[in-house]
Design a protein around this motif. Sequence first.
Motif, PDB file in Angstrom:
ATOM      1  N   GLY A  15       0.818  -1.208   0.000  1.00  0.00           N
ATOM      2  CA  GLY A  15       0.000   0.000   0.000  1.00  0.00           C
ATOM      3  C   GLY A  15       0.850   1.255   0.000  1.00  0.00           C
ATOM      4  O   GLY A  15       1.681   1.446   0.891  1.00  0.00           O
ATOM      5  N   THR A  16       0.646   2.078  -1.006  1.00  0.00           N
ATOM      6  CA  THR A  16       1.408   3.317  -1.122  1.00  0.00           C
ATOM      7  C   THR A  16       0.529   4.494  -0.698  1.00  0.00           C
ATOM      8  O   THR A  16      -0.667   4.343  -0.473  1.00  0.00           O
ATOM      9  N   PHE A  17       1.129   5.654  -0.607  1.00  0.00           N
ATOM     10  CA  PHE A  17       0.352   6.843  -0.301  1.00  0.00           C
ATOM     11  C   PHE A  17      -0.674   7.076  -1.407  1.00  0.00           C
ATOM     12  O   PHE A  17      -1.790   7.503  -1.146  1.00  0.00           O
ATOM     13  N   HIS A  18      -0.311   6.757  -2.638  1.00  0.00           N
ATOM     14  CA  HIS A  18      -1.240   6.884  -3.760  1.00  0.00           C
ATOM     15  C   HIS A  18      -2.425   5.929  -3.584  1.00  0.00           C
ATOM     16  O   HIS A  18      -3.557   6.253  -3.945  1.00  0.00           O
ATOM     17  N   SER A  19      -2.182   4.757  -3.008  1.00  0.00           N
ATOM     18  CA  SER A  19      -3.266   3.817  -2.715  1.00  0.00           C
ATOM     19  C   SER A  19      -4.277   4.445  -1.766  1.00  0.00           C
ATOM     20  O   SER A  19      -5.482   4.236  -1.902  1.00  0.00           O
ATOM     21  N   LEU A  20      -3.779   5.219  -0.813  1.00  0.00           N
ATOM     22  CA  LEU A  20      -4.663   5.896   0.131  1.00  0.00           C
ATOM     23  C   LEU A  20      -5.556   6.896  -0.592  1.00  0.00           C
ATOM     24  O   LEU A  20      -6.734   7.034  -0.292  1.00  0.00           O
ATOM     25  N   ARG A  21      -5.006   7.572  -1.579  1.00  0.00           N
ATOM     26  CA  ARG A  21      -5.779   8.520  -2.390  1.00  0.00           C
ATOM     27  C   ARG A  21      -6.936   7.793  -3.087  1.00  0.00           C
ATOM     28  O   ARG A  21      -8.076   8.253  -3.072  1.00  0.00           O
ATOM     29  N   HIS A  22      -6.630   6.642  -3.688  1.00  0.00           N
ATOM     30  CA  HIS A  22      -7.673   5.851  -4.352  1.00  0.00           C
ATOM     31  C   HIS A  22      -8.695   5.330  -3.343  1.00  0.00           C
ATOM     32  O   HIS A  22      -9.890   5.325  -3.615  1.00  0.00           O
ATOM     33  N   PHE A  23      -8.232   4.896  -2.205  1.00  0.00           N
ATOM     34  CA  PHE A  23      -9.129   4.400  -1.168  1.00  0.00           C
ATOM     35  C   PHE A  23     -10.110   5.492  -0.743  1.00  0.00           C
ATOM     36  O   PHE A  23     -11.307   5.255  -0.625  1.00  0.00           O
ATOM     37  N   PHE A  24      -9.607   6.696  -0.560  1.00  0.00           N
ATOM     38  CA  PHE A  24     -10.442   7.816  -0.144  1.00  0.00           C
ATOM     39  C   PHE A  24     -11.508   8.120  -1.201  1.00  0.00           C
ATOM     40  O   PHE A  24     -12.703   8.205  -0.901  1.00  0.00           O
ATOM     41  N   ALA A  25     -11.093   8.255  -2.461  1.00  0.00           N
ATOM     42  CA  ALA A  25     -12.037   8.571  -3.534  1.00  0.00           C
ATOM     43  C   ALA A  25     -13.048   7.443  -3.728  1.00  0.00           C
ATOM     44  O   ALA A  25     -14.235   7.690  -3.933  1.00  0.00           O
ATOM     45  N   THR A  26     -12.592   6.212  -3.639  1.00  0.00           N
ATOM     46  CA  THR A  26     -13.479   5.061  -3.783  1.00  0.00           C
ATOM     47  C   THR A  26     -14.507   5.033  -2.652  1.00  0.00           C
ATOM     48  O   THR A  26     -15.695   4.754  -2.879  1.00  0.00           O
ATOM     49  N   THR A  27     -14.070   5.328  -1.444  1.00  0.00           N
ATOM     50  CA  THR A  27     -14.980   5.361  -0.303  1.00  0.00           C
ATOM     51  C   THR A  27     -16.047   6.429  -0.497  1.00  0.00           C
ATOM     52  O   THR A  27     -17.227   6.203  -0.242  1.00  0.00           O
TER      53      THR A  27
END
Length: 89
Positions: A15-27
């Motif tokens: 999990g990268t910081f970019h993954s967190l960005r996708h997780f946030f938008a997906t949520t």
Amino acid sequence: MWADWREAAGWPKEGTFHSLRHFFATTLMSNGVEPQEVQKAPRHANLRITLETYVHWLPKKDRPRGPVGDLLRQADGMLPKHPTDQDQT
């Protein structure tokens, strides 16, 4: 800092910081937030980028549809499903 947070949160090492960005938008998308608002969160340049990336997280009834798909769905509702469904007069 990121590695410490990721470990504390139980995120996988991949999990990268970019993954967190996708997780946030997906949520946001999967919880019914308007796509225009989701676009603002990751600062996408336009709504098209947001929709192309996250539209599959929208409930099917809320997904944007093109005119061809709309016409096919309308036609499907007007045509019998099987030849035996037609009136036999």
